[in-house]
Design an enzyme around this catalytic site. Sequence first.
Site, PDB file in Angstrom:
ATOM      1  N   ASN A 162       0.801  -1.227   0.000  1.00 33.78           N
ATOM      2  CA  ASN A 162       0.000   0.000   0.000  1.00 33.78           C
ATOM      3  C   ASN A 162       0.834   1.277   0.000  1.00 33.78           C
ATOM      4  O   ASN A 162       0.559   2.213  -0.752  1.00 33.78           O
ATOM      5  CB  ASN A 162      -0.992  -0.006   1.166  1.00 33.78           C
ATOM      6  CG  ASN A 162      -0.326  -0.134   2.515  1.00 33.78           C
ATOM      7  OD1 ASN A 162       0.712  -0.775   2.658  1.00 33.78           O
ATOM      8  ND2 ASN A 162      -0.927   0.457   3.529  1.00 33.78           N
ATOM      9  N   LYS A 185      12.378  -7.679   1.603  1.00 31.09           N
ATOM     10  CA  LYS A 185      11.463  -8.392   0.705  1.00 31.09           C
ATOM     11  C   LYS A 185      10.150  -7.628   0.622  1.00 31.09           C
ATOM     12  O   LYS A 185       9.365  -7.607   1.561  1.00 31.09           O
ATOM     13  CB  LYS A 185      11.188  -9.820   1.191  1.00 31.09           C
ATOM     14  CG  LYS A 185      10.482 -10.666   0.115  1.00 31.09           C
ATOM     15  CD  LYS A 185       9.767 -11.862   0.686  1.00 31.09           C
ATOM     16  CE  LYS A 185       8.421 -11.490   1.277  1.00 31.09           C
ATOM     17  NZ  LYS A 185       7.453 -10.982   0.254  1.00 31.09           N
ATOM     18  N   GLY A 237       2.044  -5.487   7.694  1.00 31.77           N
ATOM     19  CA  GLY A 237       1.005  -6.157   6.921  1.00 31.77           C
ATOM     20  C   GLY A 237      -0.206  -6.429   7.785  1.00 31.77           C
ATOM     21  O   GLY A 237      -0.423  -5.774   8.813  1.00 31.77           O
ATOM     22  N   SER A 238      -0.999  -7.404   7.394  1.00 29.29           N
ATOM     23  CA  SER A 238      -2.224  -7.721   8.124  1.00 29.29           C
ATOM     24  C   SER A 238      -1.913  -8.422   9.441  1.00 29.29           C
ATOM     25  O   SER A 238      -0.849  -9.036   9.605  1.00 29.29           O
ATOM     26  CB  SER A 238      -3.125  -8.617   7.270  1.00 29.29           C
ATOM     27  OG  SER A 238      -2.567  -9.916   7.170  1.00 29.29           O
ATOM     28  N   GLU A 259       4.107  -4.140  12.552  1.00 33.67           N
ATOM     29  CA  GLU A 259       3.189  -3.007  12.360  1.00 33.67           C
ATOM     30  C   GLU A 259       2.045  -3.544  11.519  1.00 33.67           C
ATOM     31  O   GLU A 259       2.206  -3.803  10.329  1.00 33.67           O
ATOM     32  CB  GLU A 259       3.918  -1.843  11.666  1.00 33.67           C
ATOM     33  CG  GLU A 259       3.174  -0.528  11.766  1.00 33.67           C
ATOM     34  CD  GLU A 259       2.192  -0.324  10.640  1.00 33.67           C
ATOM     35  OE1 GLU A 259       0.973  -0.540  10.868  1.00 33.67           O
ATOM     36  OE2 GLU A 259       2.620   0.044   9.530  1.00 33.67           O
ATOM     37  N   LEU A 260       0.892  -3.735  12.163  1.00 30.42           N
ATOM     38  CA  LEU A 260      -0.185  -4.516  11.559  1.00 30.42           C
ATOM     39  C   LEU A 260      -1.397  -3.644  11.235  1.00 30.42           C
ATOM     40  O   LEU A 260      -1.271  -2.461  10.995  1.00 30.42           O
ATOM     41  CB  LEU A 260      -0.528  -5.682  12.485  1.00 30.42           C
ATOM     42  CG  LEU A 260       0.675  -6.555  12.887  1.00 30.42           C
ATOM     43  CD1 LEU A 260       0.272  -7.649  13.856  1.00 30.42           C
ATOM     44  CD2 LEU A 260       1.376  -7.133  11.663  1.00 30.42           C
ATOM     45  N   CYS A 293      -3.438   1.322   6.790  1.00 29.56           N
ATOM     46  CA  CYS A 293      -3.754   0.684   8.067  1.00 29.56           C
ATOM     47  C   CYS A 293      -4.156   1.685   9.136  1.00 29.56           C
ATOM     48  O   CYS A 293      -4.891   1.348  10.061  1.00 29.56           O
ATOM     49  CB  CYS A 293      -2.575  -0.155   8.540  1.00 29.56           C
ATOM     50  SG  CYS A 293      -1.019   0.762   8.606  1.00 29.56           S
ATOM     51  N   GLU A 392     -11.053  -5.027   9.021  1.00 29.53           N
ATOM     52  CA  GLU A 392     -10.405  -4.023   8.186  1.00 29.53           C
ATOM     53  C   GLU A 392     -10.769  -4.263   6.721  1.00 29.53           C
ATOM     54  O   GLU A 392     -10.486  -5.321   6.160  1.00 29.53           O
ATOM     55  CB  GLU A 392      -8.889  -4.108   8.381  1.00 29.53           C
ATOM     56  CG  GLU A 392      -8.107  -3.015   7.716  1.00 29.53           C
ATOM     57  CD  GLU A 392      -6.619  -3.091   8.029  1.00 29.53           C
ATOM     58  OE1 GLU A 392      -5.968  -2.035   8.053  1.00 29.53           O
ATOM     59  OE2 GLU A 392      -6.108  -4.208   8.245  1.00 29.53           O
TER      60      GLU A 392
END
Length: 490
Positions: A162, A185, A237-238, A259-260, A293, A392
């Site tokens: 994102n 990555k 990510g999620s 960091e979700l 997020c 979300e």
Amino acid sequence: MTATTVSTRGLFIDGGWTSGTGGDTVTVVNPATEEVIAEVPQASVADIDAAVTAARKAFDEGPWPTMSPAERGRILAAMADELSRRRADLIELNVTEAGSTRMLAEMLQVGTPIDHFHDLTNRVLPQFDFEPPVRPVMGHGIGHGMVVREPYGVAALITPFNFPFLLNLAKVGPALAAGCTAVLKPSPYTPLEALVLGEIAEAAGLPPGVLNIVTGDITEGEALTTHPGVDLVSFTGSDAVGRKVYTQAADSLKKVVLELGGKSANIILDDADLDKVMESVLAGIVTHAGQGCALLTRILVHQSLHDELVARIAGVLGFISVGDPSDPATMMGPLIRDVQRQRVESLIATGVEEGAQIAFGGKRPAQLERGYFVEPTLFVGVDNSMRIAQDEFFGPVGVVIPFSDDDEAVRLANDSRYGLAGGVWSADPLRAVAVGRRLRTGTVIINGGGGGLNPSAPFGGYKHSGIGREFGEHGLAEYLQHKALQWPVG
């Protein structure tokens, strides 16, 4: 710089470019047009191992971790200058690869991370105390000592699609500043904005193996998070994938920074000025088509203002121009891929099944035949227990929930498995701060905040929104071990 010139370089391992050992490729698609813009090598598990091995050697034997902060800072400053020189090209790449609108690309996607990287080299690194003294102790004699903050080791950095450039730099910058070596990555949807950092590293004279950049998806990600040569994993990510990363890293007791996701509440108290509130509310829905997020997607409004606010939002959403993000007039671009659009549409359908009502949007824009677009969408009649209030979307969807008083607003805001961000609006700043203090979130924006994304402020979440912090001194500290050296005096 073009997508083609980036894609032809391949993977960046041990200071050089390679086409990898697997023979497969990653297809990069413009989400607004569905056109293929590049093909890059797909890293194999062997390539992941080669990248980690290079980073391990560079950490254990190379000069990078033993350089002084000033020496590292000079090379990082050269990287920052090269980033600034290529700023216009990076903006074009972000628009094409990530589907950002031009304004968002110029500001938050590319401009802000370059500014933060300069802040890291100009302010954070020179001022950070890597060897603070400790308090003397009295016993049989006088004991004295110091804390040595040392680089953690080899860092695996895994980023999403994102805000790819921002999040790549948010991890690469502090990891390298701390003296770590790294394997980056990116998401398979947005590899180009990561691979270009290899060119930046080359131009700045970064030693071989200090930064390695590989592609890949689930298999390659697990090869990285479980690799015995990795000491630390930083993942954005999620929360679902974050839990898997946490589990994968646990067997070898790696440090994990996560960091979700978020389902952040924007609280509009009964004395708020709706004219001032509107920009924040709309931004929570349409910024990067809701793919953020920390966006404020749960709109908690005092019941006395509910109807007026809903009417205003629905009226303005009709004027949001949706389409080609390369057009400066476009206000909202596409979702990243059709699979993401299908997920958003499925959750919209779930909201209707749960009994909520769509006040605006809910469909694909009829005038756009290509691209992964969804209309900006607003739900009303929402109960906080519904899935659309708890899950979300990662799409351009806001939900409006009324409350009766400040206590109920706080209860609703905290009734979430997430805790990444939040907002509070009130004519009385002290009242807004008092409510903000009660929110279990990592960031609270009071009356819209100001000054943009502050490089000195820690960013991260409570609960399922993550572990650890990014940006500034707080982000740098995540990549450091703390060693106590103690000796007698006299």
